[in-house]
Write a protein that holds these residues in place. Sequence first.
Motif, PDB file in Angstrom:
ATOM      1  N   TRP A 117       0.652  -1.043  -0.015  1.00  0.00           N
ATOM      2  CA  TRP A 117      -0.097  -0.026  -0.101  1.00  0.00           C
ATOM      3  C   TRP A 117       1.025   1.285   0.130  1.00  0.00           C
ATOM      4  O   TRP A 117       0.452   2.361  -0.535  1.00  0.00           O
ATOM      5  N   ASP A 177       7.807  -3.137  -8.219  1.00  0.00           N
ATOM      6  CA  ASP A 177       6.591  -2.109  -7.806  1.00  0.00           C
ATOM      7  C   ASP A 177       5.370  -2.442  -8.215  1.00  0.00           C
ATOM      8  O   ASP A 177       4.354  -2.509  -7.476  1.00  0.00           O
ATOM      9  N   LYS A 181       2.310  -4.096  -5.479  1.00  0.00           N
ATOM     10  CA  LYS A 181       0.849  -3.465  -5.468  1.00  0.00           C
ATOM     11  C   LYS A 181      -0.272  -4.535  -5.778  1.00  0.00           C
ATOM     12  O   LYS A 181      -1.069  -4.562  -5.069  1.00  0.00           O
TER      13      LYS A 181
END
Length: 222
Positions: A117, A177, A181
């Motif tokens: 998050w 990345d 997520k």
Amino acid sequence: MGWAGFAAVFAVFFLTHSIPVRPPVKARLVDRIGERGFRAGYSILSVGMLAILIWAAGEAPHVQLWPQLSWHRHAAHLGMLAVCVILALSIARPNPFSFGGARNDRFDPARSGIVGWTRHPVLLALAIWAGVHLLPNGDLSFVILFGVLGSFAIVGRAMIDRRKRAVMGASNWEALDTARKAGARFHAPRSWLFLILRLMLGIAVFAALLLAHPYVIGVPAV
């Protein structure tokens, strides 16, 4: 202590936070005391310098910008509860995106937890801590203190992202990345038990801070 002394303490605070984490300096320190020793030493240094900085703000000339209202403390309590929970969920867990993290080679983007998050949960906690403390502390020195620290936490996110991109490679950083997520959105926690324990730890730390506040800071939080 006058404004010059407050500014000097602020300068030392930033020097002690920026110099040890520079790659050449950090590499030499890690070679001498190990990764765990570096993390422990840096954490102790950070907490100690923060305590000195807060003391220096209290010793600076008093210039009130706004009065403290009752709802300011309620907002600070809610914000600090969030801070404690965020820290409980982020400390001592793998996080290759930020400046800290433990056992980063074991980071699993499919079970990224709070890192899914936000790449920088500790900096997020610092920003919230500074923001909620601005409300009940309308004295100029504390407005400078919490305003600068909150801004530092926000700007630091971009600085660390740039550094990590350079170290990991832009394509690798982007791929990891994206994966972290997705891991937060579509996968259950690695362990519900550890999640609950961390949440309880955060709540317990929050309660301890409320009780210790008048003795450590000198001002009751309730």
